[in-house]
Design an enzyme around this catalytic site. Structure first.
Site, PDB file in Angstrom:
ATOM      1  CG  ASP A  45       6.153   5.332  -0.824  1.00 46.57           C
ATOM      2  OD1 ASP A  45       5.662   6.115  -0.088  1.00 46.57           O
ATOM      3  OD2 ASP A  45       5.719   4.210  -1.243  1.00 46.57           O
ATOM      4  CD  GLU A 181      -1.377   8.684   4.392  1.00 42.32           C
ATOM      5  OE1 GLU A 181      -0.228   8.056   4.422  1.00 42.32           O
ATOM      6  OE2 GLU A 181      -1.266   9.714   3.427  1.00 42.32           O
TER       7      GLU A 181
HETATM    8  O1  KIV Z   1       6.065   8.288   2.245  1.00 40.77           O
HETATM    9  C1  KIV Z   1       5.531   8.899   3.238  1.00 40.77           C
HETATM   10  O2  KIV Z   1       6.040   9.927   3.418  1.00 40.77           O
HETATM   11  C2  KIV Z   1       4.585   8.325   4.264  1.00 40.77           C
HETATM   12  C3  KIV Z   1       3.854   9.329   5.012  1.00 40.77           C
HETATM   13  C4  KIV Z   1       2.955  10.158   4.405  1.00 40.77           C
HETATM   14  C5  KIV Z   1       3.525   8.412   6.597  1.00 40.77           C
HETATM   15  O3  KIV Z   1       4.405   7.233   4.168  1.00 40.77           O
END
Ligand code: KIV
Length: 264
Positions: A45, A181
């Site tokens: 997202d 993260e």
């Molecule tokens: O939405 C995304 O790209 C993510 C990554 C940062 C792990 O959740």
């Protein structure tokens, strides 16, 4: 080579082989990543920020993710495709099941959702219904307004214990992959060692079982800000295909992420 499976990823953890992941949103980049041997493509997202220009992921809908998942699935032959369940699309188990089904029908091999204990019932229900799940802990961007900004998580003992408990609860509920993260290196290592499923880090140091980056950050093309934990692999290579290979090589050899990309 056959499609990467969750059991292949689990074996890579057991054999201490690093897993390389990147976000993808369209057919052309997905083909490049797939051909470079990237094991996992995430239709994240994050597209709300890097494609749509919003300042958070909150405006992203299930329809947006499904559209980009179908594009990625059209060319990704070997990479495992994870599709993100966006903000408020998994507030109840029933809502989670129907939205996850939309993403699986669009071409995903697994869905991802953010959060700990509170999503455990939904995770269990998804797995029982045949949908593999990836968890996401630490800095979970859909909760940016609760956190009061994009900040490193798990810095104090209480937060660290809670994160470890959540990780174990997700594993018990059935997640087969976990993204961690923006957490300190020592906590990321603790979680990675405590779980039998692969743990993929972003801003979590080099001790996790693998790494993921937002593709726009890996090529230094994100509008405005580039996070500390990221690296522009185009600088040394000047070529997108070569940049992807360098990212994979550096993850496999524990060169990336370095101390300068990590939090302590
Ligand atoms: O939405 C995304 O790209 C993510 C990554 C940062 C792990 O959740």
């Amino acid at each position: 080579m056959a499609k990467i499976s969750v059991s292949r990823l689990a074996k890579m953890k057991q054999e201490h082989e690093k897993i390389t992941c990147i976000t993808a949103y369209d057919a052309s980049f997905a083909a490049i990543f797939d051909q470079a041997g990237i094991q996992v493509l995430l239709v994240g997202d994050s597209l709300g920020m890097v494609l749509q220009g919003h300042d958070s992921t909150l405006p992203v809908t299930v329809e947006h993710i499904a559209y980009h998942t179908a594009s990625v699935a059209s060319t990704a032959e070997k990479s495992l495709i994870i599709a993100d369940l966006p903000f408020m699309s998994y507030a109840t188990p029933e809502q989670t099941y129907s939205n996850a089904a939309i993403l699986m029908r669009a071409g995903a091999n697994m869905v991802k959702l953010e959060g700990g204990n509170w999503v455990a019932d939904s995770v269990k229900g998804l797995v029982e219904r045949g949908i593999p799940v990836c968890g996401h802990l630490g800095l979970t961007p859909q909760s940016v307004n609760v956190f009061g900004g994009y900040k490193v998580q798990g810095r104090n003992d209480q937060q660290a214990e809670k994160l470890l408990d959540d990780a174990l609860a997700l594993q018990t509920a059935g997640v087969q992959l976990l993204i961690l993260e923006c957490v300190p290196v020592a906590l990321a290592k603790r979680v990675t060692d405590a779980l039998h499923i692969p743990v993929i880090g972003i801003g979590a140091g080099a001790e996790t079982d693998g790494q993921i980056l937002v593709m726009h950050d890996a090529f230094g093309i994100s509008a405005g800000f580039c996070p500390k934990f990221s690296k522009n692999f185009l600088v040394e290579t000047g070529d997108i295909r070569r940049a992807v290979e360098l990212y994979k090589e550096q993850v496999e050899n524990k060169i990336f992420p370095g101390a300068e990309h990590s939090f302590y």
